[in-house]
Each structure stands twice: as structure tokens, then as C-alpha cells.
Write an enzyme that holds these catalytic residues in place. Structure first.
Site, PDB file in Angstrom:
ATOM      1  N   ALA A  23      -3.310   6.173   7.588  1.00  0.00           N
ATOM      2  CA  ALA A  23      -4.407   5.977   8.536  1.00  0.00           C
ATOM      3  C   ALA A  23      -3.931   5.648   9.955  1.00  0.00           C
ATOM      4  O   ALA A  23      -4.628   5.923  10.930  1.00  0.00           O
ATOM      5  CB  ALA A  23      -5.317   4.875   8.023  1.00  0.00           C
ATOM      6  N   THR A  27      -5.604   6.306  14.171  1.00  0.00           N
ATOM      7  CA  THR A  27      -6.337   5.249  14.903  1.00  0.00           C
ATOM      8  C   THR A  27      -6.511   5.631  16.374  1.00  0.00           C
ATOM      9  O   THR A  27      -7.530   5.307  16.979  1.00  0.00           O
ATOM     10  CB  THR A  27      -5.638   3.877  14.805  1.00  0.00           C
ATOM     11  OG1 THR A  27      -4.291   4.019  15.245  1.00  0.00           O
ATOM     12  CG2 THR A  27      -5.664   3.328  13.390  1.00  0.00           C
ATOM     13  N   HIS A 122      -5.356  12.250  -0.911  1.00  0.00           N
ATOM     14  CA  HIS A 122      -6.597  11.503  -1.184  1.00  0.00           C
ATOM     15  C   HIS A 122      -7.854  12.335  -0.901  1.00  0.00           C
ATOM     16  O   HIS A 122      -8.926  11.788  -0.666  1.00  0.00           O
ATOM     17  CB  HIS A 122      -6.621  10.193  -0.367  1.00  0.00           C
ATOM     18  CG  HIS A 122      -5.590   9.210  -0.826  1.00  0.00           C
ATOM     19  ND1 HIS A 122      -5.151   8.147  -0.060  1.00  0.00           N
ATOM     20  CD2 HIS A 122      -4.895   9.122  -1.985  1.00  0.00           C
ATOM     21  CE1 HIS A 122      -4.242   7.465  -0.741  1.00  0.00           C
ATOM     22  NE2 HIS A 122      -4.061   8.034  -1.897  1.00  0.00           N
ATOM     23  N   CYS A 133     -20.940  16.445 -12.779  1.00  0.00           N
ATOM     24  CA  CYS A 133     -20.614  17.829 -13.135  1.00  0.00           C
ATOM     25  C   CYS A 133     -19.668  18.388 -12.078  1.00  0.00           C
ATOM     26  O   CYS A 133     -19.102  17.638 -11.299  1.00  0.00           O
ATOM     27  CB  CYS A 133     -21.891  18.674 -13.258  1.00  0.00           C
ATOM     28  SG  CYS A 133     -22.735  18.984 -11.688  1.00  0.00           S
ATOM     29  N   CYS A 155     -27.228  15.123  -7.068  1.00  0.00           N
ATOM     30  CA  CYS A 155     -26.744  16.484  -7.325  1.00  0.00           C
ATOM     31  C   CYS A 155     -27.922  17.419  -7.597  1.00  0.00           C
ATOM     32  O   CYS A 155     -28.810  17.085  -8.397  1.00  0.00           O
ATOM     33  CB  CYS A 155     -25.810  16.443  -8.528  1.00  0.00           C
ATOM     34  SG  CYS A 155     -25.333  18.058  -9.140  1.00  0.00           S
TER      35      CYS A 155
HETATM   36  P1  NAD Z   1      -3.529   1.253   6.143  1.00  0.00           P
HETATM   37  O1  NAD Z   1      -4.847   0.959   6.776  1.00  0.00           O
HETATM   38  O2  NAD Z   1      -3.145   0.509   4.921  1.00  0.00           O
HETATM   39  O3  NAD Z   1      -2.344   1.044   7.181  1.00  0.00           O
HETATM   40  C1  NAD Z   1      -2.259   1.708   8.394  1.00  0.00           C
HETATM   41  C2  NAD Z   1      -1.025   1.187   9.107  1.00  0.00           C
HETATM   42  O4  NAD Z   1      -0.919   1.879  10.360  1.00  0.00           O
HETATM   43  C3  NAD Z   1      -1.101  -0.313   9.443  1.00  0.00           C
HETATM   44  O5  NAD Z   1       0.041  -0.953   8.911  1.00  0.00           O
HETATM   45  C4  NAD Z   1      -1.117  -0.360  10.984  1.00  0.00           C
HETATM   46  O6  NAD Z   1      -0.337  -1.408  11.509  1.00  0.00           O
HETATM   47  C5  NAD Z   1      -0.513   0.973  11.365  1.00  0.00           C
HETATM   48  N1  NAD Z   1      -1.008   1.512  12.629  1.00  0.00           N
HETATM   49  C6  NAD Z   1      -2.308   1.639  13.015  1.00  0.00           C
HETATM   50  N2  NAD Z   1      -2.398   2.259  14.202  1.00  0.00           N
HETATM   51  C7  NAD Z   1      -1.115   2.519  14.594  1.00  0.00           C
HETATM   52  C8  NAD Z   1      -0.556   3.153  15.751  1.00  0.00           C
HETATM   53  N3  NAD Z   1      -1.311   3.654  16.719  1.00  0.00           N
HETATM   54  N4  NAD Z   1       0.796   3.239  15.831  1.00  0.00           N
HETATM   55  C9  NAD Z   1       1.590   2.719  14.830  1.00  0.00           C
HETATM   56  N5  NAD Z   1       1.115   2.148  13.717  1.00  0.00           N
HETATM   57  C10 NAD Z   1      -0.224   2.045  13.593  1.00  0.00           C
HETATM   58  O7  NAD Z   1      -3.482   2.780   5.925  1.00  0.00           O
HETATM   59  P2  NAD Z   1      -2.917   3.592   4.741  1.00  0.00           P
HETATM   60  O8  NAD Z   1      -1.632   3.016   4.230  1.00  0.00           O
HETATM   61  O9  NAD Z   1      -2.919   4.987   5.165  1.00  0.00           O
HETATM   62  O10 NAD Z   1      -3.978   3.334   3.558  1.00  0.00           O
HETATM   63  C11 NAD Z   1      -5.358   3.360   3.725  1.00  0.00           C
HETATM   64  C12 NAD Z   1      -6.029   4.358   2.803  1.00  0.00           C
HETATM   65  O11 NAD Z   1      -7.339   4.546   3.261  1.00  0.00           O
HETATM   66  C13 NAD Z   1      -5.384   5.685   2.833  1.00  0.00           C
HETATM   67  O12 NAD Z   1      -4.876   5.927   1.591  1.00  0.00           O
HETATM   68  C14 NAD Z   1      -6.467   6.682   3.225  1.00  0.00           C
HETATM   69  O13 NAD Z   1      -6.847   7.436   2.118  1.00  0.00           O
HETATM   70  C15 NAD Z   1      -7.651   5.871   3.610  1.00  0.00           C
HETATM   71  N6  NAD Z   1      -8.022   5.927   5.056  1.00  0.00           N
HETATM   72  C16 NAD Z   1      -8.011   7.127   5.718  1.00  0.00           C
HETATM   73  C17 NAD Z   1      -8.384   7.195   7.058  1.00  0.00           C
HETATM   74  C18 NAD Z   1      -8.327   8.537   7.753  1.00  0.00           C
HETATM   75  O14 NAD Z   1      -8.467   9.563   7.113  1.00  0.00           O
HETATM   76  N7  NAD Z   1      -8.107   8.572   9.074  1.00  0.00           N
HETATM   77  C19 NAD Z   1      -8.779   6.042   7.733  1.00  0.00           C
HETATM   78  C20 NAD Z   1      -8.808   4.827   7.018  1.00  0.00           C
HETATM   79  C21 NAD Z   1      -8.416   4.786   5.681  1.00  0.00           C
END
Ligand code: NAD
Length: 250
Positions: A23, A27, A122, A133, A155
Site C-alpha cells: 500500500a 499513498t 490480493h 456462487c 447477487c
Molecule cells: P501497510 O499499510 O501494512 O504498510 C504500508 C507501508 O508503507 C507502511 O509501513 C508505511 O510506512 C509505508 N509507506 C506509506 N507511504 C509511503 C511512502 N510514500 N514512501 C515510503 N513508504 C511508505 O500495507 P501493506 O503491507 O501493503 O498491507 C496492507 C494490505 O491492505 C495489503 O495487503 C493490501 O491488500 C491492502 N491495501 C491496499 C491498498 C491499495 O490497493 N492501494 C491500500 C490499503 C490497503
């Protein structure tokens, strides 16, 4: 190999690179992560329920909340950022074999990475699936139904519960995707873990598989991860800034 030049050098030399993204890479596209300082769960621990299958299936209020969140999600307006684009750029310059992403936002595709090398471990938010279904439909159709007043759309085939075609906590991963990711990690000589807290298994097991196969490991994440001490390099800078610099150096 702590500085960017050294990492760039190992990228140039690697024969089979695997990237895992989480994720954190999205961000800077305006999609909050879950566990970072501004994360959805950090701010509101209760939000975890909407992403947990047991609560989603068991509680209509959780589903209604999840559908409201989906309608209002920043996902729909998000654009790829310089970090996603740098990864697409790396594919042209280096032996990038597979991008395994934990993200469900489709931004690697939109940044120009080849669909054939992306594994969305994911799932993704482009579709909704029925939990009863095999019925699937585009997410847009379901969101339109919610906007038209159905707060927990069902559904059309069997009346079952609908959910985005993502893998919730408590839900099994797609076996082919998991096996493909594990094979890629096992065959890699350089593994880059980017923007993931590396706390969600089984995706977080991939760096372990890569290390076991003798690959070098680079962790790029703002906060510490459990794999930092096994990594050849750890980069804590903002991904949207550091990834383009790295791609430029390769
Ligand atoms: P996480 O939220 O556990 O961790 C994200 C990490 O990224 C954090 O440790 C944070 O410090 C770091 N981070 C955030 N912005 C950053 C930046 N600009 N530069 C450097 N580091 C940065 O995320 P995860 O481990 O991917 O797990 C969360 C789960 O939730 C995933 O498995 C995913 O399926 C889902 N998710 C997906 C999205 C998306 O699709 N964008 C968003 C949120 C959660």
C-alpha cells in the site's frame, strides 16, 4: 549496498528481479495505507472489520459500511504516481521478471507495467463477486445500485452476498496467483520489497522464499519491517522521490 548507486548496480547485474509492492507505493496517489502513521486502521482500528470476511459475512451493518466506503473511496480518482511510473520504467531497463502487488488499485497497470508480469495477489477492485456462487460483475454496476438506494446489494443470480473481488482477511488467496508468486520469488536473484510493512502473510513470506533461494533483498519502506535485518539494503525515503532517482541511475 546501502546507497542508491550500489542498489542500481545490483539491479543492472541481476538476471531475474522480482518486485513486491504494498500500500505504501500508492499513498502518494491519495490512497491511504492501512498501517502507516496516516493509515486507515491506525486512525480507526474498527475499520479492519470491513476488510475481514467473518465480520463482512456475519454483519449486515459492516457490509453497508463497506459499500458506503467503496462509493466514497479515493481509489476511483487515483492516478499512478512517480513511484509506479519508475517501476514501469525499470521494466524497460532491467531484467524485471514479476511484480507481485498486494495492492488492489490497478495502478501498476495504469502506469504502463506489462499486465503479463503483474500478479495481483490480493485481487482487484474492478469487479464484484458473489460469495454464494460464481457470479461476477463490474464494480461500477454495483456502485450504481448502491447510489440508487440499495445499501447491501445482492447477487442477481442466487441472492448471495456481494463483495469486491479482493481477498479479504480470512479469505483464501487464489492458488495459481500464490504459486506463481512463490515460483517467481524462488527463481529470483534480486528481490525488492517496496512500500509494504511485510506483516501480511502469505505475501510477506515471499522475501523469505527469495532469501532462502540466495537472492539479495532490498527493502524500501518508510518504517521498519521484520525483514530489515536480513536485507542487503534498506531505504527509508519517500517512494515517489527515491524510485525515480533509482530508475534514473540504472
Ligand atoms: P501497510 O499499510 O501494512 O504498510 C504500508 C507501508 O508503507 C507502511 O509501513 C508505511 O510506512 C509505508 N509507506 C506509506 N507511504 C509511503 C511512502 N510514500 N514512501 C515510503 N513508504 C511508505 O500495507 P501493506 O503491507 O501493503 O498491507 C496492507 C494490505 O491492505 C495489503 O495487503 C493490501 O491488500 C491492502 N491495501 C491496499 C491498498 C491499495 O490497493 N492501494 C491500500 C490499503 C490497503
Amino acid at each position: 549496498m546501502d546507497d542508491l548507486d550500489t542498489i542500481a548496480d545490483s539491479i543492472r547485474r541481476a538476471q531475474r528481479i522480482v518486485i513486491l509492492t504494498g500500500a505504501g507505493i500508492s499513498t502518494e496517489s491519495g490512497i491511504p495505507d492501512f498501517r502507516g502513521p496516516q493509515g486507515v486502521w491506525t486512525k480507526n482500528p474498527d475499520a479492519e472489520k470491513t476488510a475481514t470476511l467473518q465480520y463482512y459475512v456475519g454483519d449486515p451493518e459492516v457490509r453497508k459500511k463497506a459499500w458506503r466506503n467503496r462509493v466514497e473511496s479515493p481509489l476511483w480518482d487515483a492516478e499512478p504516481n512517480s513511484g509506479h511510473r519508475a517501476i514501469a520504467d525499470l521494466e524497460k531497463k532491467a531484467a524485471l521478471h514479476t511484480i507481485v502487488t498486494q495492492n488492489i488499485d490497478g495502478l501498476h497497470h495504469r502506469a504502463g507495467s506489462s499486465p503479463e508480469i503483474i500478479v495481483e495477489i490480493h485481487g482487484n477492485v474492478r469487479e464484484v463477486k458473489c460469495l454464494g456462487c460464481t457470479w461476477r460483475a463490474p464494480m461500477e454496476e454495483a456502485l450504481e445500485r448502491v447510489l440508487a438506494g440499495e445499501d447491501d446489494p445482492r447477487c442477481h443470480g442466487c441472492g448471495g452476498i456481494l463483495k469486491s473481488a479482493t481477498i479479504s482477511f480470512g479469505e483464501n488467496l487464489v492458488v495459481e496467483d500464490l504459486e506463481r508468486s512463490q515460483r517467481a520469488a524462488a527463481g529470483s536473484d534480486l528481490f525488492l520489497a517496496i512500500g509494504s510493512s511485510l506483516g501480511v502473510y502469505p505475501a510477506a513470506a515471499l522475501p523469505e522464499v527469495a532469501l532462502g533461494a540466495g537472492a539479495r533483498l532490498v527493502v524500501m519502506n518508510a518504517e521498519p519491517t521484520p525483514f530489515d535485518r536480513y536485507a542487503d539494503a534498506v531505504v527509508r525515503d519517500q517512494l515517489g522521490v527515491v524510485l525515480p532517482k533509482l530508475a534514473e541511475l540504472v
